[in-house]
Design a protein around this motif. Structure first.
Motif, PDB file in Angstrom:
ATOM      1  N   GLY A  68       0.783  -1.229   0.000  1.00  0.00           N
ATOM      2  CA  GLY A  68       0.000   0.000   0.000  1.00  0.00           C
ATOM      3  C   GLY A  68       0.812   1.275   0.000  1.00  0.00           C
ATOM      4  N   GLY A  69       1.940   1.291  -0.683  1.00  0.00           N
ATOM      5  CA  GLY A  69       2.771   2.494  -0.726  1.00  0.00           C
ATOM      6  C   GLY A  69       3.549   2.755   0.542  1.00  0.00           C
ATOM      7  N   LEU A  70       3.652   1.749   1.411  1.00  0.00           N
ATOM      8  CA  LEU A  70       4.382   1.886   2.676  1.00  0.00           C
ATOM      9  C   LEU A  70       5.437   0.804   2.816  1.00  0.00           C
ATOM     10  CD1 LEU A  70       1.491   2.453   5.251  1.00  0.00           C
ATOM     11  CD2 LEU A  70       3.144   4.137   4.497  1.00  0.00           C
ATOM     12  N   LEU A  71       6.528   1.162   3.458  1.00  0.00           N
ATOM     13  CA  LEU A  71       7.493   0.192   3.967  1.00  0.00           C
ATOM     14  C   LEU A  71       7.183   0.063   5.446  1.00  0.00           C
ATOM     15  CD1 LEU A  71      10.076  -1.533   4.119  1.00  0.00           C
ATOM     16  CD2 LEU A  71      11.355   0.598   4.377  1.00  0.00           C
ATOM     17  N   ILE A  72       6.764  -1.121   5.852  1.00  0.00           N
ATOM     18  CA  ILE A  72       6.455  -1.383   7.255  1.00  0.00           C
ATOM     19  C   ILE A  72       7.543  -2.319   7.765  1.00  0.00           C
ATOM     20  CG2 ILE A  72       4.766  -2.292   8.886  1.00  0.00           C
ATOM     21  CD1 ILE A  72       2.636  -1.708   6.682  1.00  0.00           C
ATOM     22  N   ALA A  73       8.338  -1.804   8.702  1.00  0.00           N
ATOM     23  CA  ALA A  73       9.452  -2.574   9.262  1.00  0.00           C
ATOM     24  C   ALA A  73       9.366  -2.484  10.781  1.00  0.00           C
ATOM     25  CB  ALA A  73      10.779  -2.023   8.777  1.00  0.00           C
ATOM     26  N   GLY A  74       8.918  -3.571  11.408  1.00  0.00           N
ATOM     27  CA  GLY A  74       8.715  -3.519  12.843  1.00  0.00           C
ATOM     28  C   GLY A  74       7.629  -2.506  13.155  1.00  0.00           C
ATOM     29  N   GLU A  75       7.957  -1.524  13.994  1.00  0.00           N
ATOM     30  CA  GLU A  75       7.004  -0.472  14.362  1.00  0.00           C
ATOM     31  C   GLU A  75       7.009   0.707  13.391  1.00  0.00           C
ATOM     32  OE1 GLU A  75       4.833  -0.692  16.990  1.00  0.00           O
ATOM     33  OE2 GLU A  75       5.581  -2.749  17.163  1.00  0.00           O
ATOM     34  N   ALA A  76       7.986   0.762  12.498  1.00  0.00           N
ATOM     35  CA  ALA A  76       8.115   1.897  11.576  1.00  0.00           C
ATOM     36  C   ALA A  76       7.204   1.731  10.367  1.00  0.00           C
ATOM     37  CB  ALA A  76       9.554   2.034  11.111  1.00  0.00           C
ATOM     38  N   ARG A  77       6.574   2.838   9.974  1.00  0.00           N
ATOM     39  CA  ARG A  77       5.751   2.895   8.770  1.00  0.00           C
ATOM     40  C   ARG A  77       6.246   4.091   7.966  1.00  0.00           C
ATOM     41  NH1 ARG A  77       2.469  -0.778  10.012  1.00  0.00           N
ATOM     42  NH2 ARG A  77       0.999  -1.038  11.668  1.00  0.00           N
ATOM     43  N   ILE A  78       6.919   3.798   6.856  1.00  0.00           N
ATOM     44  CA  ILE A  78       7.552   4.843   6.057  1.00  0.00           C
ATOM     45  C   ILE A  78       6.943   4.829   4.662  1.00  0.00           C
ATOM     46  CG2 ILE A  78       9.747   5.758   5.219  1.00  0.00           C
ATOM     47  CD1 ILE A  78      11.106   3.883   7.324  1.00  0.00           C
ATOM     48  N   PRO A  79       6.385   5.959   4.208  1.00  0.00           N
ATOM     49  CA  PRO A  79       5.867   6.003   2.827  1.00  0.00           C
ATOM     50  C   PRO A  79       7.012   5.813   1.834  1.00  0.00           C
ATOM     51  CG  PRO A  79       5.313   8.021   4.039  1.00  0.00           C
ATOM     52  CD  PRO A  79       6.197   7.206   4.910  1.00  0.00           C
ATOM     53  N   VAL A  80       6.762   5.060   0.787  1.00  0.00           N
ATOM     54  CA  VAL A  80       7.818   4.811  -0.200  1.00  0.00           C
ATOM     55  C   VAL A  80       8.241   6.092  -0.899  1.00  0.00           C
ATOM     56  CG1 VAL A  80       7.298   2.375  -0.548  1.00  0.00           C
ATOM     57  CG2 VAL A  80       6.171   4.087  -1.974  1.00  0.00           C
ATOM     58  N   THR A  81       7.375   7.110  -0.894  1.00  0.00           N
ATOM     59  CA  THR A  81       7.739   8.392  -1.498  1.00  0.00           C
ATOM     60  C   THR A  81       8.826   9.103  -0.695  1.00  0.00           C
ATOM     61  OG1 THR A  81       5.915   9.468  -0.337  1.00  0.00           O
ATOM     62  CG2 THR A  81       5.504   8.719  -2.597  1.00  0.00           C
ATOM     63  N   ALA A  82       9.024   8.712   0.563  1.00  0.00           N
ATOM     64  CA  ALA A  82      10.054   9.317   1.418  1.00  0.00           C
ATOM     65  C   ALA A  82      11.355   8.522   1.376  1.00  0.00           C
ATOM     66  CB  ALA A  82       9.558   9.415   2.857  1.00  0.00           C
ATOM     67  N   LEU A  83      11.428   7.523   0.505  1.00  0.00           N
ATOM     68  CA  LEU A  83      12.612   6.673   0.431  1.00  0.00           C
ATOM     69  C   LEU A  83      13.467   7.056  -0.769  1.00  0.00           C
ATOM     70  CD1 LEU A  83      11.014   3.209   1.238  1.00  0.00           C
ATOM     71  CD2 LEU A  83      12.151   4.774   2.806  1.00  0.00           C
ATOM     72  N   GLY A  84      14.776   6.972  -0.580  1.00  0.00           N
ATOM     73  CA  GLY A  84      15.724   7.230  -1.660  1.00  0.00           C
ATOM     74  C   GLY A  84      16.300   5.933  -2.177  1.00  0.00           C
ATOM     75  N   GLU A  85      17.613   5.933  -2.356  1.00  0.00           N
ATOM     76  CA  GLU A  85      18.316   4.770  -2.888  1.00  0.00           C
ATOM     77  C   GLU A  85      18.247   3.579  -1.927  1.00  0.00           C
ATOM     78  OE1 GLU A  85      19.840   4.233  -5.896  1.00  0.00           O
ATOM     79  OE2 GLU A  85      18.811   6.104  -6.377  1.00  0.00           O
ATOM     80  N   VAL A  86      18.170   2.390  -2.507  1.00  0.00           N
ATOM     81  CA  VAL A  86      18.169   1.143  -1.756  1.00  0.00           C
ATOM     82  C   VAL A  86      19.476   0.437  -2.066  1.00  0.00           C
ATOM     83  CG1 VAL A  86      17.007  -1.052  -1.365  1.00  0.00           C
ATOM     84  CG2 VAL A  86      15.668   0.972  -1.984  1.00  0.00           C
ATOM     85  N   GLU A  87      20.230   0.128  -1.021  1.00  0.00           N
ATOM     86  CA  GLU A  87      21.524  -0.546  -1.197  1.00  0.00           C
ATOM     87  C   GLU A  87      21.450  -1.936  -0.585  1.00  0.00           C
ATOM     88  OE1 GLU A  87      26.225   0.061   0.073  1.00  0.00           O
ATOM     89  OE2 GLU A  87      24.730   1.562   0.651  1.00  0.00           O
TER      90      GLU A  87
END
Length: 153
Positions: A68-87
């Motif tokens: 749903g346009g989110l990265l959910i990692a543990g307790e964190a919910r981060i919109p993918v629009t706020a993400l940059g490069e993935v290494e």
């Protein structure tokens, strides 16, 4: 209305050996209370094993999802629009990024028993977190799911 399946979902379960260790913790408690008699010993075995199993289960219940346009990692919910490069990090690079190269402001979903990881840059100017470090057994698949979610957003 039908919900679509998550493009990526992973549970960072604890290794099987940790369950054996939880049984051994129960045996240890049983030996400690053995001088009090047989019933306290059996109670110590049950209580010690159950308590250790709860700890192992809780530690191994961390999940990483891209949905749903989110990265959910543990307790964190981060919109993918706020993400940059993935290494994608191999075991050696992951060790470096969780030790001497780590930024104290970063978000870490760290499980030492999982050798691989990804480092995801966080580009939101409102967020002081420079990146998220996520332990994962499938770093390439997680990176691809994040890239696909960013493209779709």
């Amino acid at each position: 209305m039908q919900l679509s399946a998550a493009p990526y979902e992973e549970r960072l379960t604890a290794p099987r050996s940790w369950w054996l260790i939880s049984l051994l913790a129960g045996v240890s408690l049983a030996l400690i209370v053995l001088p009090l008699g047989t019933l306290p010993m059996l109670g110590g075995l049950a209580v010690g094993s159950a308590a250790a199993a709860v700890v192992v289960s809780a530690y191994g219940s961390a999940r990483i999802r891209v949905v749903g346009g989110l990265l959910i990692a543990g307790e964190a919910r981060i919109p993918v629009t706020a993400l940059g490069e993935v290494e994608v990090l191999d075991a050696e690079e992951a060790r470096a990024w969780r030790t001497h190269r780590a930024d104290p402001r970063c978000f870490m979903l760290l499980r030492a028993y999982v050798p691989g990881a990804v480092r995801v840059e966080i580009t939101d100017p409102e967020d002081p977190t420079p990146y998220a470090f996520l332990s994962t057994r499938e770093p390439e698949r997680l990176a691809e799911a994040l890239r696909a979610a960013k493209t779709a957003a």
